[in-house]
Write a protein that holds these residues in place. Structure first.
Motif, PDB file in Angstrom:
ATOM      1  N   GLU A  88      -7.174  -0.904   7.575  1.00 40.05           N
ATOM      2  CA  GLU A  88      -7.195  -0.187   8.845  1.00 40.05           C
ATOM      3  C   GLU A  88      -8.621   0.173   9.213  1.00 40.05           C
ATOM      4  O   GLU A  88      -9.344   0.639   8.327  1.00 40.05           O
ATOM      5  CB  GLU A  88      -6.355   1.085   8.734  1.00 40.05           C
ATOM      6  CG  GLU A  88      -6.257   1.859  10.044  1.00 40.05           C
ATOM      7  CD  GLU A  88      -5.309   3.048   9.972  1.00 40.05           C
ATOM      8  OE1 GLU A  88      -4.823   3.359   8.863  1.00 40.05           O
ATOM      9  OE2 GLU A  88      -5.069   3.644  11.020  1.00 40.05           O
ATOM     10  N   THR A  92      -3.757  -2.871  10.472  1.00 37.68           N
ATOM     11  CA  THR A  92      -3.020  -1.694   9.994  1.00 37.68           C
ATOM     12  C   THR A  92      -1.574  -2.034   9.688  1.00 37.68           C
ATOM     13  O   THR A  92      -0.930  -1.356   8.884  1.00 37.68           O
ATOM     14  CB  THR A  92      -3.109  -0.572  11.044  1.00 37.68           C
ATOM     15  OG1 THR A  92      -4.484  -0.399  11.401  1.00 37.68           O
ATOM     16  CG2 THR A  92      -2.562   0.743  10.520  1.00 37.68           C
ATOM     17  N   GLU A  93      -1.067  -3.093  10.312  1.00 30.21           N
ATOM     18  CA  GLU A  93       0.326  -3.477  10.012  1.00 30.21           C
ATOM     19  C   GLU A  93       0.450  -4.010   8.567  1.00 30.21           C
ATOM     20  O   GLU A  93       1.550  -4.082   8.031  1.00 30.21           O
ATOM     21  CB  GLU A  93       0.848  -4.498  11.035  1.00 30.21           C
ATOM     22  CG  GLU A  93       0.209  -5.882  10.987  1.00 30.21           C
ATOM     23  CD  GLU A  93      -1.123  -5.969  11.746  1.00 30.21           C
ATOM     24  OE1 GLU A  93      -1.710  -4.915  12.067  1.00 30.21           O
ATOM     25  OE2 GLU A  93      -1.575  -7.112  12.012  1.00 30.21           O
ATOM     26  N   GLU A  95      -1.506  -2.575   5.940  1.00 30.81           N
ATOM     27  CA  GLU A  95      -1.588  -1.308   5.207  1.00 30.81           C
ATOM     28  C   GLU A  95      -2.549  -0.415   5.957  1.00 30.81           C
ATOM     29  O   GLU A  95      -3.547  -0.902   6.493  1.00 30.81           O
ATOM     30  CB  GLU A  95      -2.120  -1.522   3.778  1.00 30.81           C
ATOM     31  CG  GLU A  95      -2.013  -0.313   2.848  1.00 30.81           C
ATOM     32  CD  GLU A  95      -0.584  -0.016   2.401  1.00 30.81           C
ATOM     33  OE1 GLU A  95       0.165   0.625   3.188  1.00 30.81           O
ATOM     34  OE2 GLU A  95      -0.208  -0.424   1.285  1.00 30.81           O
ATOM     35  N   SER A  99      -0.324   5.375   4.749  1.00 29.59           N
ATOM     36  CA  SER A  99       0.612   4.819   3.761  1.00 29.59           C
ATOM     37  C   SER A  99      -0.077   4.549   2.423  1.00 29.59           C
ATOM     38  O   SER A  99       0.478   4.832   1.351  1.00 29.59           O
ATOM     39  CB  SER A  99       1.264   3.544   4.309  1.00 29.59           C
ATOM     40  OG  SER A  99       0.299   2.648   4.830  1.00 29.59           O
ATOM     41  N   THR A 336       1.861  -8.271   5.665  1.00 28.97           N
ATOM     42  CA  THR A 336       3.225  -8.206   6.180  1.00 28.97           C
ATOM     43  C   THR A 336       4.078  -9.278   5.476  1.00 28.97           C
ATOM     44  O   THR A 336       3.545 -10.315   5.042  1.00 28.97           O
ATOM     45  CB  THR A 336       3.238  -8.441   7.696  1.00 28.97           C
ATOM     46  OG1 THR A 336       2.459  -9.615   7.971  1.00 28.97           O
ATOM     47  CG2 THR A 336       2.627  -7.253   8.437  1.00 28.97           C
ATOM     48  N   TYR A 423       5.879   3.924  -1.051  1.00 29.13           N
ATOM     49  CA  TYR A 423       5.224   4.345   0.193  1.00 29.13           C
ATOM     50  C   TYR A 423       4.327   3.257   0.774  1.00 29.13           C
ATOM     51  O   TYR A 423       3.783   3.423   1.863  1.00 29.13           O
ATOM     52  CB  TYR A 423       4.397   5.607  -0.052  1.00 29.13           C
ATOM     53  CG  TYR A 423       5.226   6.801  -0.426  1.00 29.13           C
ATOM     54  CD1 TYR A 423       6.284   7.222   0.379  1.00 29.13           C
ATOM     55  CD2 TYR A 423       4.948   7.515  -1.584  1.00 29.13           C
ATOM     56  CE1 TYR A 423       7.044   8.327   0.030  1.00 29.13           C
ATOM     57  CE2 TYR A 423       5.707   8.622  -1.935  1.00 29.13           C
ATOM     58  CZ  TYR A 423       6.756   9.017  -1.126  1.00 29.13           C
ATOM     59  OH  TYR A 423       7.499  10.102  -1.482  1.00 29.13           O
ATOM     60  N   HIS A 424       4.138   2.167   0.047  1.00 25.73           N
ATOM     61  CA  HIS A 424       3.372   1.037   0.607  1.00 25.73           C
ATOM     62  C   HIS A 424       3.950   0.699   1.978  1.00 25.73           C
ATOM     63  O   HIS A 424       5.159   0.790   2.186  1.00 25.73           O
ATOM     64  CB  HIS A 424       3.495  -0.215  -0.272  1.00 25.73           C
ATOM     65  CG  HIS A 424       3.041  -0.031  -1.691  1.00 25.73           C
ATOM     66  ND1 HIS A 424       3.283  -0.970  -2.671  1.00 25.73           N
ATOM     67  CD2 HIS A 424       2.362   0.958  -2.301  1.00 25.73           C
ATOM     68  CE1 HIS A 424       2.767  -0.553  -3.822  1.00 25.73           C
ATOM     69  NE2 HIS A 424       2.216   0.605  -3.619  1.00 25.73           N
ATOM     70  N   ARG A 425       3.093   0.274   2.879  1.00 27.38           N
ATOM     71  CA  ARG A 425       3.572   0.061   4.242  1.00 27.38           C
ATOM     72  C   ARG A 425       4.611  -1.056   4.335  1.00 27.38           C
ATOM     73  O   ARG A 425       5.537  -1.003   5.138  1.00 27.38           O
ATOM     74  CB  ARG A 425       2.383  -0.267   5.144  1.00 27.38           C
ATOM     75  CG  ARG A 425       2.784  -0.299   6.596  1.00 27.38           C
ATOM     76  CD  ARG A 425       1.565  -0.440   7.489  1.00 27.38           C
ATOM     77  NE  ARG A 425       2.004  -0.370   8.870  1.00 27.38           N
ATOM     78  CZ  ARG A 425       1.744   0.655   9.669  1.00 27.38           C
ATOM     79  NH1 ARG A 425       1.075   1.693   9.233  1.00 27.38           N
ATOM     80  NH2 ARG A 425       2.172   0.644  10.909  1.00 27.38           N
ATOM     81  N   ASN A 426       4.447  -2.090   3.505  1.00 29.35           N
ATOM     82  CA  ASN A 426       5.375  -3.226   3.553  1.00 29.35           C
ATOM     83  C   ASN A 426       6.131  -3.361   2.229  1.00 29.35           C
ATOM     84  O   ASN A 426       5.544  -3.214   1.155  1.00 29.35           O
ATOM     85  CB  ASN A 426       4.603  -4.520   3.855  1.00 29.35           C
ATOM     86  CG  ASN A 426       4.128  -4.553   5.289  1.00 29.35           C
ATOM     87  OD1 ASN A 426       4.925  -4.679   6.206  1.00 29.35           O
ATOM     88  ND2 ASN A 426       2.825  -4.387   5.489  1.00 29.35           N
TER      89      ASN A 426
END
Ligand SMILES: [Zn+2]
Length: 460
Positions: A88, A92-93, A95, A99, A336, A423-426
Motif C-alpha cells: 500500500e 492495497t488489494e 495487502e 490488515s 489477490t 487477518y491477512h487481506r486475502n
C-alpha cells in the motif's frame, strides 16, 4: 537438546524506580531474557522497560496494572520482522497497512520493516517514502519502518533516503516481478554499494542470478518439480558469490535475503570468517515445507527462490544452529487469489509469494522444537538478531531501557490454521489446514494493548 533454564533468577539489577509511577508490571514464571528462560517481573513506565526484578518482587509493586502470566505462558520480546511486503498504496488489494499490521500483532510481531516494492510508487526516493509514511501512519497497529529501493538510475537518491530514515536499500539482480522496480546489473550494483558504503548504509539483495535462470528450463506447468528446476540452486549460489565479492571489494554491509539454497552456506560462513560484512536471512516456508510434498497445482507454495528438497531444509536448520544464518523473517508477499492462478494451477503464470505474517512464529516454533531448539533460539533469530540487523538496539529484547513491546506466548497450545480466520487481506496461504503449536495470547506495543504502532526511523 538445549537446556531450558526454568525458574532461575535473572541477573539484572533494576535502577531505583518510584513504584507508584509504574504503569505496568508483567509477572512471568517463564520469560526469555538475556538469552535464557527465567522467572521475572518486568516493569514498564511510559512505554519503556524500567526494571527487571525477580518474579516475587513484582507482586509488591503498586503499578497501574499488574499482569500475572499462567504457568503455561512465556513472556517474549515482540518479534521484529524485517521482510514484509505491505503493498500500500498502489496494490492495497494485495495487502494494506491495516490488515498486515493486525495480522502481525496477532502473530506476535510488534515491528515490521516494509519492502520498497509492490506498492506504487515503489520507495525509490524521499517523495515516495513520505507517501508511504502518510498512508501507514493512521492505520498501523504495530511499529513500521521502511526499506528504500536501489534501482537503475537512482544512486543519487540513496543518501537522501538514508538521511530520511530508511533502514537500508533493497535491490534485485533479476526481474523483480513488477515492472516499476527493475533489477541492477552487476556494475550498477557495485556503483550502489560504493555509494552506500560512503555513509555506512546497508544493501539487502534478492540474490538469484539472471543468466543462470535464463538458461534453466521454463517454469510452466502444474508440477512443482518443473518450477523447482526453473529456479536452480546455482542461480542463488552464483548471485551470492557475486554479492560477497562486491562487499569484500567495496566494504559495504550487505544482507542476503530469503536464503533457500543450502549449497551457499559454506561460502557464506567462509566470508563471515574473513570479516566480510554479510548477514543472511531465511524464511519460515524454507524451514517448514519441502519440494517433494508440494501437490501439483498448489501455487500457494510458489515463491522465489523456491522451497527446495527436505535434505536442503535440514541443512538450513543446521545453518541457523551454527550461526551462518542470522535471522528468520517472513517475506510475507501476498496477492489477490486470482493472481495465484488456481484456475489452471500453472506455476509459470502464478504470482510468486507466500503469505505468513500471522502464523510465522507458530510455524517456526513448531518445526524448531521438533529439532530440539528452544524459545531462546526463536527469540534470537526472529527478534534480537533482526532488530540488530537494522540497528534497532532498543527492540527485539527484554532489557532495561528497551521499548516495552511484549508478547505472551503459549508454546504448548495447538491449533490448526484456518485461512478464513487470518487477518491477512486475502485468504491464501501455504499454511492453510496445517497443525501448529504455539498461540499468541496477548501483546503490548510500548506497554499498551490498545495503542497504535509508531513509524520508525533508522537510529544510527
Ligand atoms: Zn520479499
Amino acid at each position: 537438546m538445549r537446556l531450558m533454564l526454568h525458574g532461575s533468577r535473572p541477573s539484572f539489577r533494576a535502577p531505583p524506580v518510584q513504584s507508584d509511577s509504574i504503569d505496568l508490571v508483567v509477572r512471568a514464571s517463564r520469560a526469555v531474557i538475556g538469552g535464557r528462560e527465567v522467572a521475572a517481573s518486568v516493569s514498564v513506565v511510559d512505554g519503556r522497560i524500567v526494571a527487571i526484578d525477580s518474579y516475587d518482587a513484582g507482586g509488591a509493586v503498586l503499578a497501574g496494572t499488574v499482569v500475572e502470566l499462567g504457568s503455561h505462558e512465556v513472556l517474549l520480546p515482540g518479534l521484529v520482522d524485517t521482510h514484509v511486503h505491505v503493498n500500500e498504496p498502489g496494490r492495497t488489494e494485495w495487502e494494506g497497512f491495516a490488515s498486515a499490521t493486525r495480522a502481525a500483532a496477532a502473530g506476535g510481531i510488534t515491528t515490521i520493516v516494509d519492502m520498497p516494492l509492490n506498492s506504487i510508487p515503489p520507495t525509490v526516493d524521499v517523495a515516495a517514502l513520505e507517501i508511504k509514511r502518510r498512508v501507514a501512519a493512521d492505520q498501523s497497529v504495530v511499529n513500521v519502518g521502511f526499506w528504500g529501493g536501489a534501482v537503475p538510475g537512482n544512486v543519487d537518491q540513496l543518501r537522501p533516503l538514508h538521511d530520511a530514515g530508511v533502514f537500508g536499500f533493497k535491490c534485485f539482480l533479476l526481474a523483480s516481478g513488477v515492472d516499476e522496480f527493475p533489477p541492477l546489473t552487476i556494475p550498477e550494483l557495485e556503483k550502489a554499494l560504493i555509494e552506500i558504503a560512503s555513509f555506512d548504509g546497508l544493501m539487502i539483495v534478492h540474490a538469484e542470478n539472471a543468466e543462470v535462470i535464463a538458461e534453466a528450463p521454463s517454469a510452466a506447468g502444474r508440477e512443482y518439480s518443473g518450477f523447482l528446476e526453473s529456479r536452480p540452486r546455482a542461480a542463488e549460489n552464483r548471485a551470492i558469490e557475486q554479492v560477497i565479492e562486491l562487499s569484500r571489494r567495496t566494504g559495504c554491509r550487505v544482507h542476503i535475503l530469503h536464503l533457500s539454497s543450502a549449497d551457499a552456506l559454506p561460502m557464506i560462513a567462509a566470508a563471515k570468517r574473513d570479516g566480510v560484512r554479510v548477514t543472511v536471512e531465511t524464511c519460515p516456508h524454507y524451514l517448514c515445507f519441502d519440494a517433494e510434498a508440494v501437490p501439483a497445482g498448489a501455487t500457494q507454495f510458489k515463491c522465489c527462490p523456491p522451497i527446495r528438497e527436505a535434505g536442503n531444509r535440514e541443512l538450513l536448520w543446521q545453518g541457523l544452529s551454527d550461526g551462518t544464518i542470522d535471522t528468520i523473517v517472513t517475506d510475507h508477499s501476498p496477492c489477490t487469489p486470482d493472481l495465484k492462478r488456481f484456475d489452471t494451477g500453472d506455476f509459470g503464470d502464478a504470482w510468486g509469494g507466500i503469505a505468513s505474517l500471522q502464523v510465522s512464529l507458530a510455524a517456526v516454533w513448531t518445526e524448531a522444537r521438533s529439532r530440539g531448539f528452544a524459545l531462546t533460539d526463536i527469540v534470537r533469530w526472529m527478534a534480537t538478531n533482526t532488530a540488530d540487523q537494522v540497528g534497532m538496539a532498543d527492540r527485539g529484547r527484554i532489557e532495561i531501557g528497551c521499548a516495552a513491546d511484549l508478547v505472551v506466548f503459549a508454546p504448548d497450545e495447538k491449533f490448526t490454521v484456518d485461512v478464513a480466520q487470518l487477518y491477512h487481506r486475502n485468504p491464501v496461504t501455504a499454511y492453510d489446514r496445517v497443525g501448529l503449536s504455539g498461540v499468541v495470547r496477548r501483546s503490548w506495543i510500548a506497554g499498551s494493548e490498545s495503542s497504535t504502532g509508531q513509524l520508525l526511523r533508522r537510529q544510527r
